[in-house]
Design a protein around this motif. Structure first.
Motif, PDB file in Angstrom:
ATOM      1  N   GLY A 279      23.901 -21.424  -3.462  1.00 50.83           N
ATOM      2  CA  GLY A 279      24.223 -20.253  -2.660  1.00 50.83           C
ATOM      3  C   GLY A 279      25.297 -20.485  -1.613  1.00 50.83           C
ATOM      4  O   GLY A 279      25.666 -21.608  -1.287  1.00 50.83           O
ATOM      5  N   PHE A 280      25.803 -19.382  -1.119  1.00 54.62           N
ATOM      6  CA  PHE A 280      26.858 -19.341  -0.099  1.00 54.62           C
ATOM      7  C   PHE A 280      26.209 -19.144   1.256  1.00 54.62           C
ATOM      8  O   PHE A 280      25.631 -18.105   1.547  1.00 54.62           O
ATOM      9  CB  PHE A 280      27.821 -18.197  -0.443  1.00 54.62           C
ATOM     10  N   GLN A 281      26.278 -20.169   2.110  1.00 53.77           N
ATOM     11  CA  GLN A 281      25.751 -20.075   3.467  1.00 53.77           C
ATOM     12  C   GLN A 281      26.786 -19.387   4.348  1.00 53.77           C
ATOM     13  O   GLN A 281      27.911 -19.845   4.472  1.00 53.77           O
ATOM     14  CB  GLN A 281      25.449 -21.467   4.030  1.00 53.77           C
ATOM     15  N   ALA A 282      26.391 -18.288   4.960  1.00 54.07           N
ATOM     16  CA  ALA A 282      27.333 -17.541   5.791  1.00 54.07           C
ATOM     17  C   ALA A 282      26.574 -16.825   6.899  1.00 54.07           C
ATOM     18  O   ALA A 282      25.352 -16.702   6.854  1.00 54.07           O
ATOM     19  CB  ALA A 282      28.112 -16.533   4.949  1.00 54.07           C
ATOM     20  N   ASN A 283      27.302 -16.370   7.899  1.00 53.38           N
ATOM     21  CA  ASN A 283      26.674 -15.603   8.961  1.00 53.38           C
ATOM     22  C   ASN A 283      27.310 -14.218   9.057  1.00 53.38           C
ATOM     23  O   ASN A 283      28.497 -14.041   8.765  1.00 53.38           O
ATOM     24  CB  ASN A 283      26.770 -16.316  10.312  1.00 53.38           C
ATOM     25  N   PRO A 284      26.512 -13.214   9.444  1.00 53.88           N
ATOM     26  CA  PRO A 284      27.080 -11.875   9.598  1.00 53.88           C
ATOM     27  C   PRO A 284      28.073 -11.841  10.760  1.00 53.88           C
ATOM     28  O   PRO A 284      27.807 -12.365  11.843  1.00 53.88           O
ATOM     29  CB  PRO A 284      25.858 -11.000   9.902  1.00 53.88           C
TER      30      PRO A 284
END
Length: 404
Positions: A279-284
């Motif tokens: 998965g792609f770890q990202a923040n809003p």
């Protein structure tokens, strides 16, 4: 996928009639299971319990409640299953007995579920459960390295090590940042890695590959299946970033999270076993709470999730190698588990488009997830979330149910 079915049958019922009904029921059920499913009817050979990806307790008739209680209370103290699955055919008071049994289990603080309904629906549920059980088995015994500590701003992103070990079977291993820096100074990396990716003109490119090589050696030394790194420390020490290294590792099936975020890493480890992608770890970066439209961004993304990518610098520092990736539009899942595994978030969503703004982390996606505004703005599990391809929220829900 192996499935063992054990039976509980009242002696007052006609055995031939029950066996005939059983054969018809299991044939109909099996027609809806995946071709790779290996289903074995073991009747009362309970010694085999626990040896398959999934064990089903087929309550064939009424009047079996006492038989079930006798079996369950005879289990060794350390072998009591945390979550039991009761299969019913809807014949011979099977459902009624299962409800009594499940009520008794709940009184013993044991969770369970009755698998009942149309054959296609029951088979689909069985498949989800078996996949989740298989994923949990694969996680058990794995080691996850924590290189450095969680970044100072991740004040809610640590983990309860005992619970993680107890429920997932995963051991969290502390590795000092100094050990990684010593490995980086060896200026060595697998040459094959360079051939796997586009040529990068940046002066930082070789250094970014050397970080990858250093992490690979630590993975081998500590026998790690996953890792997280306090990557911002690399900006001041080696004047480079771990973005390229993590993109490569995640592509290889070694879940690797940024900033020492352990809950994000646990989410990625679970996702890897369930879906084959970490998965792609990202923040809003922005959220419209009315429409559920969100912008997620981060400076690294697994190469095997991309349809294309370009090289860039790390956003906050303006140095190193970062990845401006483009992900396929369409079905995705947003997910996150808490560090003590008591909470989780999983929702099916849509990736609407890729975009690029210079004042954000480099991989940027616009996501539509209506109805999630309250979660993100009132009760989120940290800031980082994991984006997975496809709609797999139900599979994640089933997995988390087993940990209760």
């Amino acid at each position: 996928m192996t499935i063992h079915i054990f039976t509980f049958t009242s002696p007052i019922h006609d055995k031939k009639a029950v066996d005939k009904a059983t054969q018809a029921f299991l044939q109909e059920l099996g027609a809806h299971l995946p071709n790779e499913a290996e289903v074995s009817l073991l009747d009362t050979d309970y010694e085999q319990y626990g040896n398959a990806d999934l064990d089903l307790l087929y309550i064939r008739t009424g009047g079996t409640e006492g038989l079930f209680r006798q079996w369950y209370t005879s289990l060794p103290a350390d072998a009591g299953p945390q979550h039991l699955y009761l299969l019913t055919s809807g014949k011979s008071n099977s459902l009624a007995a299962s409800m009594e049994i499940l009520s008794w289990l709940n009184q013993q603080q044991v969770s369970g579920e009755i698998l009942h309904g149309e054959s296609a629906d029951v088979a689909r549920r069985i498949t989800l459960i078996a996949n989740a059980k298989a994923a949990l088995r694969k996680l058990s015994g794995q080691k996850a390295g924590i290189i450095g500590k969680p970044s100072d701003w991740l004040i809610s992103s640590d983990a309860d090590r005992e619970i993680v070990k107890q429920k997932l079977g995963v051991e969290l291993v502390d590795i000092e940042m100094e050990e990684l820096l010593a490995e980086i100074k060896k200026h060595d990396y697998p040459v094959a890695a360079r051939r796997r990716i586009k040529t990068c003109p940046s002066d930082y490119f070789v250094g970014a590959l050397e970080i990858y090589g250093a992490l690979k050696r630590l993975i081998k030394k500590y026998q790690l299946s996953a890792l997280t790194i306090r990557c911002f420390d690399l900006l001041s020490t080696v004047k480079n970033t771990g973005c390229l290294a993590l993109a490569l590792l995640n592509e290889e099936g070694i879940p690797s999270s940024c900033e020492g975020d352990v809950p994000a890493l646990l989410t990625m480890m679970i996702a890897q076993q369930l879906t084959g992608v970490s998965g792609f770890q990202a923040n809003p970066a922005r959220i419209n709470p009315l429409t559920g439209e969100m912008l997620f961004a981060h400076c690294t993304v697994p190469f095997n999730m991309l349809k294309d990518y370009h090289w860039d610098t790390h956003f906050e520092s303006g140095i190193g190698v970062a990845i401006h990736g483009e992900l396929p539009e369409g079905a995705i899942t947003l997910a996150k588990v808490s560090g003590n595994l008591s909470r989780h978030f999983a929702v099916d969503a849509q990736l609407d488009k890729n975009q690029y703004e210079s004042d954000l982390c480099r991989t940027q996606i616009v996501v539509k997830a209506p109805g999630t505004g309250d979660y993100f703005l009132k009760n989120p599990i940290g800031n980082h979330h994991i984006i997975l391809p496809g709609h797999v929220a139900e599979q994640l829900e089933v997995f988390m149910e087993m940990l209760k």
